[in-house]
Design an enzyme around this catalytic site. Sequence first.
Site, PDB file in Angstrom:
ATOM      1  N   CYS A 114     -21.441  -3.552 -31.970  1.00  0.00           N
ATOM      2  CA  CYS A 114     -22.682  -3.939 -31.286  1.00  0.00           C
ATOM      3  C   CYS A 114     -23.306  -2.764 -30.532  1.00  0.00           C
ATOM      4  O   CYS A 114     -24.374  -2.891 -29.945  1.00  0.00           O
ATOM      5  CB  CYS A 114     -22.416  -5.086 -30.314  1.00  0.00           C
ATOM      6  SG  CYS A 114     -21.717  -4.557 -28.739  1.00  0.00           S
ATOM      7  N   GLN A 156       3.271  -5.245 -12.977  1.00  0.00           N
ATOM      8  CA  GLN A 156       2.034  -4.494 -12.729  1.00  0.00           C
ATOM      9  C   GLN A 156       1.884  -3.413 -13.797  1.00  0.00           C
ATOM     10  O   GLN A 156       0.884  -2.709 -13.822  1.00  0.00           O
ATOM     11  CB  GLN A 156       2.095  -3.830 -11.349  1.00  0.00           C
ATOM     12  CG  GLN A 156       2.239  -4.798 -10.208  1.00  0.00           C
ATOM     13  CD  GLN A 156       2.691  -4.099  -8.938  1.00  0.00           C
ATOM     14  OE1 GLN A 156       1.878  -3.612  -8.152  1.00  0.00           O
ATOM     15  NE2 GLN A 156       3.984  -4.027  -8.716  1.00  0.00           N
ATOM     16  N   VAL A 208       1.518  -1.631 -17.556  1.00  0.00           N
ATOM     17  CA  VAL A 208       0.641  -1.891 -18.713  1.00  0.00           C
ATOM     18  C   VAL A 208       1.310  -1.390 -19.992  1.00  0.00           C
ATOM     19  O   VAL A 208       0.676  -1.275 -21.030  1.00  0.00           O
ATOM     20  CB  VAL A 208      -0.728  -1.176 -18.518  1.00  0.00           C
ATOM     21  CG1 VAL A 208      -1.433  -1.699 -17.275  1.00  0.00           C
ATOM     22  CG2 VAL A 208      -0.583   0.349 -18.432  1.00  0.00           C
ATOM     23  N   ASP A 209       2.640  -1.071 -19.894  1.00  0.00           N
ATOM     24  CA  ASP A 209       3.269  -0.282 -20.959  1.00  0.00           C
ATOM     25  C   ASP A 209       4.012  -1.078 -22.035  1.00  0.00           C
ATOM     26  O   ASP A 209       4.562  -0.482 -22.969  1.00  0.00           O
ATOM     27  CB  ASP A 209       4.227   0.752 -20.334  1.00  0.00           C
ATOM     28  CG  ASP A 209       5.308   0.108 -19.456  1.00  0.00           C
ATOM     29  OD1 ASP A 209       5.673  -1.062 -19.693  1.00  0.00           O
ATOM     30  OD2 ASP A 209       5.787   0.783 -18.529  1.00  0.00           O
ATOM     31  N   CYS A 261     -14.790  -4.487 -25.872  1.00  0.00           N
ATOM     32  CA  CYS A 261     -16.150  -3.964 -25.743  1.00  0.00           C
ATOM     33  C   CYS A 261     -16.760  -4.470 -24.439  1.00  0.00           C
ATOM     34  O   CYS A 261     -16.675  -5.658 -24.137  1.00  0.00           O
ATOM     35  CB  CYS A 261     -16.969  -4.447 -26.939  1.00  0.00           C
ATOM     36  SG  CYS A 261     -18.746  -4.245 -26.699  1.00  0.00           S
ATOM     37  N   GLU A 289      13.820   4.060  -2.724  1.00  0.00           N
ATOM     38  CA  GLU A 289      13.627   4.241  -1.278  1.00  0.00           C
ATOM     39  C   GLU A 289      13.085   2.970  -0.649  1.00  0.00           C
ATOM     40  O   GLU A 289      12.728   2.034  -1.360  1.00  0.00           O
ATOM     41  CB  GLU A 289      12.644   5.397  -1.038  1.00  0.00           C
ATOM     42  CG  GLU A 289      11.329   5.180  -1.760  1.00  0.00           C
ATOM     43  CD  GLU A 289      10.422   6.403  -1.782  1.00  0.00           C
ATOM     44  OE1 GLU A 289      10.946   7.520  -1.719  1.00  0.00           O
ATOM     45  OE2 GLU A 289       9.200   6.199  -1.844  1.00  0.00           O
ATOM     46  N   HIS A 347      -1.998  -6.261 -14.430  1.00  0.00           N
ATOM     47  CA  HIS A 347      -2.946  -5.137 -14.493  1.00  0.00           C
ATOM     48  C   HIS A 347      -3.370  -4.771 -15.911  1.00  0.00           C
ATOM     49  O   HIS A 347      -3.824  -3.658 -16.152  1.00  0.00           O
ATOM     50  CB  HIS A 347      -2.351  -3.917 -13.775  1.00  0.00           C
ATOM     51  CG  HIS A 347      -2.281  -4.098 -12.281  1.00  0.00           C
ATOM     52  ND1 HIS A 347      -1.500  -3.321 -11.458  1.00  0.00           N
ATOM     53  CD2 HIS A 347      -2.909  -4.977 -11.470  1.00  0.00           C
ATOM     54  CE1 HIS A 347      -1.651  -3.717 -10.198  1.00  0.00           C
ATOM     55  NE2 HIS A 347      -2.493  -4.715 -10.182  1.00  0.00           N
TER      56      HIS A 347
HETATM   57  P1  OAD Z   1       4.040   3.152  -7.489  1.00  0.00           P
HETATM   58  O1  OAD Z   1       3.970   4.457  -8.195  1.00  0.00           O
HETATM   59  O2  OAD Z   1       3.144   2.925  -6.344  1.00  0.00           O
HETATM   60  O3  OAD Z   1       5.533   2.925  -6.982  1.00  0.00           O
HETATM   61  C1  OAD Z   1       6.638   3.192  -7.785  1.00  0.00           C
HETATM   62  C2  OAD Z   1       7.889   2.819  -6.997  1.00  0.00           C
HETATM   63  O4  OAD Z   1       9.006   2.937  -7.864  1.00  0.00           O
HETATM   64  C3  OAD Z   1       8.162   3.710  -5.783  1.00  0.00           C
HETATM   65  O5  OAD Z   1       8.398   2.882  -4.671  1.00  0.00           O
HETATM   66  C4  OAD Z   1       9.430   4.492  -6.194  1.00  0.00           C
HETATM   67  O6  OAD Z   1      10.282   4.742  -5.085  1.00  0.00           O
HETATM   68  C5  OAD Z   1      10.081   3.532  -7.154  1.00  0.00           C
HETATM   69  N1  OAD Z   1      10.937   4.153  -8.192  1.00  0.00           N
HETATM   70  C6  OAD Z   1      10.748   5.299  -8.873  1.00  0.00           C
HETATM   71  N2  OAD Z   1      11.711   5.507  -9.783  1.00  0.00           N
HETATM   72  C7  OAD Z   1      12.553   4.429  -9.698  1.00  0.00           C
HETATM   73  C8  OAD Z   1      13.750   4.033 -10.369  1.00  0.00           C
HETATM   74  N3  OAD Z   1      14.280   4.764 -11.353  1.00  0.00           N
HETATM   75  N4  OAD Z   1      14.338   2.863 -10.009  1.00  0.00           N
HETATM   76  C9  OAD Z   1      13.810   2.104  -9.017  1.00  0.00           C
HETATM   77  N5  OAD Z   1      12.689   2.426  -8.338  1.00  0.00           N
HETATM   78  C10 OAD Z   1      12.056   3.561  -8.670  1.00  0.00           C
HETATM   79  O7  OAD Z   1       3.884   2.038  -8.622  1.00  0.00           O
HETATM   80  P2  OAD Z   1       3.375   0.531  -8.504  1.00  0.00           P
HETATM   81  O8  OAD Z   1       3.898  -0.097  -7.270  1.00  0.00           O
HETATM   82  O9  OAD Z   1       3.660  -0.104  -9.793  1.00  0.00           O
HETATM   83  O10 OAD Z   1      -2.487   0.043 -10.950  1.00  0.00           O
HETATM   84  O11 OAD Z   1       1.811   0.733  -8.359  1.00  0.00           O
HETATM   85  C11 OAD Z   1       0.973  -0.376  -8.307  1.00  0.00           C
HETATM   86  C12 OAD Z   1      -0.309  -0.106  -9.068  1.00  0.00           C
HETATM   87  O12 OAD Z   1      -0.931   1.093  -8.569  1.00  0.00           O
HETATM   88  C13 OAD Z   1      -0.139   0.170 -10.536  1.00  0.00           C
HETATM   89  O13 OAD Z   1      -0.034  -1.015 -11.313  1.00  0.00           O
HETATM   90  C14 OAD Z   1      -1.367   0.937 -10.892  1.00  0.00           C
HETATM   91  C15 OAD Z   1      -1.460   1.840  -9.685  1.00  0.00           C
HETATM   92  O14 OAD Z   1      -2.725   2.273  -9.369  1.00  0.00           O
HETATM   93  C16 OAD Z   1      -3.206  -0.087 -12.080  1.00  0.00           C
HETATM   94  O15 OAD Z   1      -2.976   0.539 -13.090  1.00  0.00           O
HETATM   95  C17 OAD Z   1      -4.325  -1.053 -11.979  1.00  0.00           C
HETATM   96 ZN    ZN Z   2     -19.487  -5.158 -28.729  1.00  0.00          ZN
END
Ligand code: OAD
Ligand code: ZN
Length: 254
Positions: free
Chosen positions: A150, A101, A103-104, A127, A215, A119
Amino acid sequence: MNSFKPEFIEKLKRAESIVFFTGAGVSAESGISTFRGTDGIWNRLKPEELANFDAFMRNPERVWEWYQYRKQIIHQSKPNAAHIAIAEFQNYFNDVVVVTQNVDNLHRRAGSKVIYELHGNIERNYCIKCKTEYNQPDLSFPDKKPKCKCGGLIRPDIVWFGEMLPEDQFSASEAAAQRCDIIFVVGTSAVVYPAAQIPLLAKRFGAYLVEINLERTEISSLADCSLLGKAGEIFPDILKEVKQIRSTEKLNRE
Ligand code: OAD
Ligand code: ZN
């Protein structure tokens, strides 16, 4: 070093196909903030002002300012021990897929080869009018509101709230989920759909689900094995096990 339950070791011995389903937590140890949790981005900033198309049309300068800032942080960061260990699984299993998920680009920089990005990717832009892509990695927009030849606005190739996921990436992820023997669910709160369907699908198709997170999350009750802690500390330990058991396996087969 972590010690793992025998059932998990047995699965690692027999597995042929592995999926890593990753979220912001896998990049946290690279210095990139997560979205939710204690220091989460969405505690400080409002997604409705930054991560949706209407917000972009209302105020493209503000949205771009935020993405340029994140881009800079990402550009300066490096893959951590978790990204690197995940990439190394490719040396021991034939079918290794990363469904992310994030984008990095850190999985790619760590050497993972098959990556489905649900994502989008912060290094790509397009564009909104003619869909021309602006993907040079060193691309910087001196303009605060970059425009295409454009005349259309250029936007980051990120899936914003309310938008569809890229169909090819999602269907390839579904196929990987259906065939995998083990799915690692790493550093994700597993609350954003449809991405969060992927681990559920894998589980429904019989995969062994291993969760790695600081967690418990929405998906913990479904996990066959829950490993609480930092991904960058747990993955190198899992890899050590893999190295031991897969090299002896290989030797036995030869
Ligand atoms: P979240 O920020 O919702 O969750 C991050 C999770 O990583 C949490 O459950 C933390 O406990 C866990 N965490 C943090 N540090 C950690 C570590 N060192 N080792 C293991 N776990 C760790 O991130 P996502 O689930 O990726 O959408 O969020 C989903 C989407 O919501 C993202 O892709 C983004 C956001 O809005 C878009 O950009 C479209
Ligand atoms: Zn264009």
